[in-house]
Design an enzyme around this catalytic site. Sequence first.
Site, PDB file in Angstrom:
ATOM      1  N   HIS A  58     -38.889 -33.521  -8.947  1.00 56.33           N
ATOM      2  CA  HIS A  58     -39.482 -34.707  -8.326  1.00 56.33           C
ATOM      3  C   HIS A  58     -38.618 -35.960  -8.414  1.00 56.33           C
ATOM      4  O   HIS A  58     -38.843 -36.914  -7.688  1.00 56.33           O
ATOM      5  CB  HIS A  58     -40.828 -35.010  -8.996  1.00 56.33           C
ATOM      6  CG  HIS A  58     -41.907 -34.029  -8.665  1.00 56.33           C
ATOM      7  ND1 HIS A  58     -41.767 -32.669  -8.848  1.00 56.33           N
ATOM      8  CD2 HIS A  58     -43.148 -34.212  -8.149  1.00 56.33           C
ATOM      9  CE1 HIS A  58     -42.884 -32.064  -8.484  1.00 56.33           C
ATOM     10  NE2 HIS A  58     -43.729 -32.971  -8.052  1.00 56.33           N
ATOM     11  N   CYS A  77     -37.389 -25.075  -9.787  1.00 50.18           N
ATOM     12  CA  CYS A  77     -38.156 -25.743 -10.839  1.00 50.18           C
ATOM     13  C   CYS A  77     -37.329 -25.806 -12.128  1.00 50.18           C
ATOM     14  O   CYS A  77     -36.904 -24.769 -12.657  1.00 50.18           O
ATOM     15  CB  CYS A  77     -39.430 -24.948 -11.086  1.00 50.18           C
ATOM     16  SG  CYS A  77     -40.467 -25.652 -12.367  1.00 50.18           S
ATOM     17  N   ASP A  90     -40.549 -22.748  -6.672  1.00 44.29           N
ATOM     18  CA  ASP A  90     -40.855 -23.884  -7.545  1.00 44.29           C
ATOM     19  C   ASP A  90     -42.326 -23.779  -7.932  1.00 44.29           C
ATOM     20  O   ASP A  90     -43.096 -23.037  -7.313  1.00 44.29           O
ATOM     21  CB  ASP A  90     -40.590 -25.197  -6.800  1.00 44.29           C
ATOM     22  CG  ASP A  90     -40.944 -26.416  -7.643  1.00 44.29           C
ATOM     23  OD1 ASP A  90     -40.613 -26.426  -8.844  1.00 44.29           O
ATOM     24  OD2 ASP A  90     -41.580 -27.357  -7.126  1.00 44.29           O
ATOM     25  N   SER A  91     -42.704 -24.578  -8.913  1.00 42.32           N
ATOM     26  CA  SER A  91     -44.109 -24.628  -9.298  1.00 42.32           C
ATOM     27  C   SER A  91     -44.976 -25.215  -8.183  1.00 42.32           C
ATOM     28  O   SER A  91     -46.178 -24.983  -8.155  1.00 42.32           O
ATOM     29  CB  SER A  91     -44.260 -25.490 -10.561  1.00 42.32           C
ATOM     30  OG  SER A  91     -43.677 -26.760 -10.335  1.00 42.32           O
ATOM     31  N   GLU A 121     -45.613 -37.675  -6.610  1.00 38.13           N
ATOM     32  CA  GLU A 121     -46.501 -36.965  -5.679  1.00 38.13           C
ATOM     33  C   GLU A 121     -47.430 -37.943  -4.974  1.00 38.13           C
ATOM     34  O   GLU A 121     -47.798 -37.748  -3.817  1.00 38.13           O
ATOM     35  CB  GLU A 121     -47.309 -35.891  -6.427  1.00 38.13           C
ATOM     36  CG  GLU A 121     -46.420 -34.785  -6.909  1.00 38.13           C
ATOM     37  CD  GLU A 121     -47.140 -33.493  -7.221  1.00 38.13           C
ATOM     38  OE1 GLU A 121     -48.385 -33.487  -7.267  1.00 38.13           O
ATOM     39  OE2 GLU A 121     -46.438 -32.491  -7.427  1.00 38.13           O
ATOM     40  N   CYS A 137     -35.601 -32.666 -13.048  1.00 35.56           N
ATOM     41  CA  CYS A 137     -36.931 -32.325 -12.539  1.00 35.56           C
ATOM     42  C   CYS A 137     -36.889 -32.424 -11.018  1.00 35.56           C
ATOM     43  O   CYS A 137     -36.251 -33.338 -10.468  1.00 35.56           O
ATOM     44  CB  CYS A 137     -37.964 -33.296 -13.111  1.00 35.56           C
ATOM     45  SG  CYS A 137     -39.634 -33.048 -12.460  1.00 35.56           S
TER      46      CYS A 137
HETATM   47  N1  DGL Z   1     -41.095 -28.478 -10.753  1.00 34.32           N
HETATM   48  C1  DGL Z   1     -41.254 -29.017 -12.082  1.00 34.32           C
HETATM   49  C2  DGL Z   1     -39.863 -29.211 -12.696  1.00 34.32           C
HETATM   50  O1  DGL Z   1     -38.875 -29.387 -12.017  1.00 34.32           O
HETATM   51  C3  DGL Z   1     -42.042 -30.306 -12.087  1.00 34.32           C
HETATM   52  C4  DGL Z   1     -43.516 -30.117 -11.750  1.00 34.32           C
HETATM   53  C5  DGL Z   1     -44.239 -29.240 -12.752  1.00 34.32           C
HETATM   54  O2  DGL Z   1     -44.459 -29.662 -13.911  1.00 34.32           O
HETATM   55  O3  DGL Z   1     -44.556 -28.117 -12.396  1.00 34.32           O
HETATM   56  O4  DGL Z   1     -39.739 -29.198 -13.893  1.00 34.32           O
END
Ligand code: DGL
Length: 277
Positions: A190, A75, A12-13, A154, A188
């Site tokens: 989050h 991600c 993931d990012s 977050e 997403c």
């Molecule tokens: N992990 C990213 C997503 O699911 C969200 C956080 C980011 O913008 O890197 O799109």
Amino acid sequence: MQRTQAPIGVFDSGVGGLTVVRALRAQLPGEEVFYLGDTARVPYGSKSPETVARYSLACARFLLKYRVKLLMVACNTASAHALPVLRNAFEVPVLGAVEPGARAAAGVTQAGHVGVIGTLGTIRSRAYEEALKRLNPSISVTGQACPLLVPLAEEGWTDDEITLAVARRYLRELAAKDPAIDTLVLGCTHYPLLSSMLQVAARDAFGRSVTLVDSATAMAHAARDVLVSRGEIQVESLGERSMGGQLRCFVSDASRLGELASRFLGESVGDFEQVDL
Ligand code: DGL
């Protein structure tokens, strides 16, 4: 219990993808999982498709050094921009978030009107729309970028009036575009943390309850299906919950991790290994 020894790789990012690991560990508790969060370069959601694809390739290369048997792109933004590139570059099966989320939404919508919320990158890519249309061309799909929800999740403001106000505002915009939406994809990493609040905001915006589809859970189901179909795990062993598979976590920057990571994983995370990508 039959399973191949290789781990499942998830990237993931940042730490948000631990929501996918959480769902994965609930589905496949015996599996070893190697997680990589590209915390040095998060967020991906506001970056160009080319940049996200380049970063995703680096993440994938890192995990493939550990001979993972399945590569999961937790991600949503990376799934939206980089899946074809990753599938072309590597032989290992690559599972993104979009296809499983779209499949789950197509299966539950009664009205045939699906809403998708995600980062700017995910919504601009129209990846969910294309995936849903491939599954059922008659489904109408409307996207809404909700960039403020990532920092709020977050921050841990998952039960806070400010986050509720932000969610209401985004979902009202979505409802104005298509009031007939009955299913909302949380596109997403989050958003599973905000699902109760999103449910309330959706009821306010649409004047009735809307079914939320969590792409993290959908991905975990899809991972199980891929591994069973490839003979990597046996169906009869799936109920064995006592076999605690190991979780190994790598990050590209270790700042603020302890606090954030347990929020997303739902349990405390052991050590993070900081790595250069
Ligand atoms: N992990 C990213 C997503 O699911 C969200 C956080 C980011 O913008 O890197 O799109």
